[in-house]
Design an enzyme around this catalytic site. Sequence first.
Site: not given
Length: 298
Positions: A55, A99, A122
């Site tokens: 990422k 994460q 997200d």
Amino acid sequence: MTTAIRIDGKAKAAELSKEITARSEALLRDHGIRPGLAVVIVGEDPASQVYVRNKQRTAEACGFHSVRHSLAEDVPQAEVLALIDELNRDDAIHGILVQLPLPDHLDEQTVTQSILPVKDVDGFHYVNIGKLTAGHVDDAFVPCTPAGIMLLIEDQVGADLSGLNAVVIGRSNIVGKPMASLLLAANATVTISHSRTRDLAGVVRGADIVVAAVGRANMVRGDWIKPGAVVIDVGINRIEAEVDGETKTRLTGDVAFDEAIEVAAAVTPVPGGVGPMTITMLMSNTLRSARLAAGEGG
Ligand code: NAD
């Protein structure tokens, strides 16, 4: 001999990344704003480390400001929340990502819900889930995997799915449920199936669009697929395979690709299908957040 399309998610993602990079450069030139992505990782889980590295690498390739906060496995929850509060207030940061999974002593919901909805790239905040579920797709940050899948589907059958039956296999909050909301918003007739579904093969046989997000290698067989269907394989499964007398591990999806490609109109491979699109959509969401912060349309 099949004429079906092997959907190239890697090529599509590369094309989108180019556009994102150009738009990011324009934002910097016109507004002095560089999209900023902060990634928070707790502990040393090797798979999470790889995901986070990818990422960050992609963010840098798109010209973004990219920061990583690595916290110890036993970090107290208050410290994680304090960091997120700091990032929420940092004008150089437009997207915050924690994460997952988190260690057991941290409450995933409390942590993900502490991210400001406008920086929730997200798409896990209830505000964004609510907007998506209410059909306000353009106003929501949509979870990256389903958002990328919609672009792959659009390339095959167009943006309006009126009259098409879509079956989503899996009902997770990250993939299955937001996927179903997006398909519904695009006018598909949507069925969500899961581990308690009876006659899954029969359900899938009625689908013009199949999205498999289960995590069981090669579960969806060729004879489950309606001729001409578009099949999207989200699953990532590591299996052991014999190569030249040696046992090696390789990645495979939830769909028996070689069988499905004989029946379907188009199928995504694993790897090289959905995966590359997921990271690209994270960049797309971060760019959108930065553009909104600059007073531009998303
Ligand atoms: P999850 O474990 O949260 O959910 C799996 C779902 O599958 C559940 O809803 C469950 O009801 C359903 N299920 C389990 N067994 C079933 C069965 N026998 N028949 C029908 N349904 C069944 O998983 P997830 O987070 O949604 O991920 C699913 C898969 O997608 C995993 O392999 C994951 O690694 C992969 N994934 C890939 C990406 C990507 O970017 N390519 C992103 C997220 C997840």
